[in-house]
Design a protein around this motif. Sequence first.
Motif, mmCIF file in Angstrom:
data_model
loop_
_atom_site.group_PDB
_atom_site.id
_atom_site.type_symbol
_atom_site.label_atom_id
_atom_site.label_comp_id
_atom_site.label_asym_id
_atom_site.label_seq_id
_atom_site.Cartn_x
_atom_site.Cartn_y
_atom_site.Cartn_z
ATOM 1 N N GLU A 2 85.002 38.783 45.959
ATOM 2 C CA GLU A 2 84.688 37.702 45.033
ATOM 3 C C GLU A 2 85.948 36.958 44.649
ATOM 4 O O GLU A 2 87.021 37.549 44.486
ATOM 5 N N LYS A 4 87.053 33.215 42.188
ATOM 6 C CA LYS A 4 86.513 32.234 41.258
ATOM 7 C C LYS A 4 86.266 30.904 41.945
ATOM 8 O O LYS A 4 85.429 30.113 41.476
ATOM 9 N N LYS A 23 78.580 42.485 49.155
ATOM 10 C CA LYS A 23 78.325 41.377 48.229
ATOM 11 C C LYS A 23 79.521 40.429 48.296
ATOM 12 O O LYS A 23 80.654 40.830 48.044
ATOM 13 N N ARG A 25 80.935 36.692 46.939
ATOM 14 C CA ARG A 25 80.723 35.681 45.924
ATOM 15 C C ARG A 25 81.921 34.722 45.883
ATOM 16 O O ARG A 25 83.011 35.040 46.317
ATOM 17 N N GLU A 27 82.745 30.239 44.410
ATOM 18 C CA GLU A 27 82.151 28.919 44.219
ATOM 19 C C GLU A 27 81.853 28.269 45.567
ATOM 20 O O GLU A 27 80.813 27.642 45.750
ATOM 21 N N GLY A 48 74.676 34.752 46.277
ATOM 22 C CA GLY A 48 73.782 35.050 45.173
ATOM 23 C C GLY A 48 72.715 36.042 45.582
ATOM 24 O O GLY A 48 72.643 36.466 46.732
ATOM 25 N N ASN A 58 73.542 36.913 34.413
ATOM 26 C CA ASN A 58 74.747 36.215 34.852
ATOM 27 C C ASN A 58 74.463 35.209 35.963
ATOM 28 O O ASN A 58 75.345 34.814 36.704
ATOM 29 N N ASP A 61 76.707 32.119 36.284
ATOM 30 C CA ASP A 61 78.137 32.379 36.396
ATOM 31 C C ASP A 61 78.572 32.827 37.785
ATOM 32 O O ASP A 61 79.745 32.688 38.126
ATOM 33 N N THR A 62 77.666 33.352 38.572
ATOM 34 C CA THR A 62 78.100 34.019 39.795
ATOM 35 C C THR A 62 77.674 33.324 41.078
ATOM 36 O O THR A 62 78.212 33.623 42.131
ATOM 37 N N ASN A 63 76.721 32.428 41.040
ATOM 38 C CA ASN A 63 76.192 31.867 42.270
ATOM 39 C C ASN A 63 77.148 30.859 42.902
ATOM 40 O O ASN A 63 77.823 30.086 42.211
#
Length: 327
Positions: A2, A4, A23, A25, A27, A48, A58, A61-63
Amino acid sequence: IESKHETLISNSTIKTLDIGEIKIRGEEIQITDHSNLESHSGKITIGGEFQGGKNEANYLDTNAQFVHVSSSVDIDVNGSVNNVDAGEVILWSDDTTVFKGDIQANGFNDNGSGGFVEVSGKETLVFRGDVTTTSENGKTGTLLLDPDTITIADGAGTSTDNDGVVLFADYSDTAITIYEADLEAIAAGTNINLQADEAIIINDLTDNALTLNQTGTVTFSVSNNSGQATFEMLDLNDSIDMTGGGDLTIDLKGNVALDTGSGVAPYTAYANVGDINMTSGGDFNLHLSAEGSGITSDELVASVQNVEITGDGRVRIELENNTTPSL
């Protein structure tokens, strides 16, 4: 995995033990250059959770906003000797998803069931890849495509994929979800579910036929909670040909309030369909409904040119009003 902002996976292999989870993640997510993701019988989520994880706290915030998977990328959740059933793959973005890779979610050996695959961009989906969810004797798996609007375009299109990073802006306003040839190439043992929030449109087809060889089910579904639900073939001389013996369903649910300015409401559900040919048997189901409360238009309009079934099968056409009229 992940970040940001941008998550880039290039020329990499990510692998878990059986029934594990991967997983990814960020932007903006880019998976390119012969990368491989593998989790036999497990779960791989990119961008997502299922349908964006609408019920998760959340969710916003996470997708991802943008997901791109290039043509040399392989994603594998096939069943294995330790767990014969295939796993689950979710590709999701809140805006645009571009998928050109290969997803395998096949059952292992004779009894393993096929898996579940969702490929979606909430606003825009560009599907140019391949997905198989087959099973020899177990339960057939399913491919779900579910953006706001689905447009099936003529032919095979042209590929501009260079297997590298692509720009979000290059795909922010595309009008084509999937080409006819890509949809027709989906394995016969994979159930197809095309699910839109507003409309499914089949453009004028040069060969006059969308030919699907599914042995299980093909579903075109539109559920619009605040407007007209539409399924339309732009050339009514075209046909949908089901050649594998599977069932074909068109299911439309709309919710339309009166336009207070004009005093005229659009159709709540509208289906304009060419010919339907079930060449190896199978059922054809057409269901239109008006649902919700405060609806002042419950007009359901369905037109089908011809339906022909060769072999065992039936035709069922239902128009249903489940509304509570406004006072």
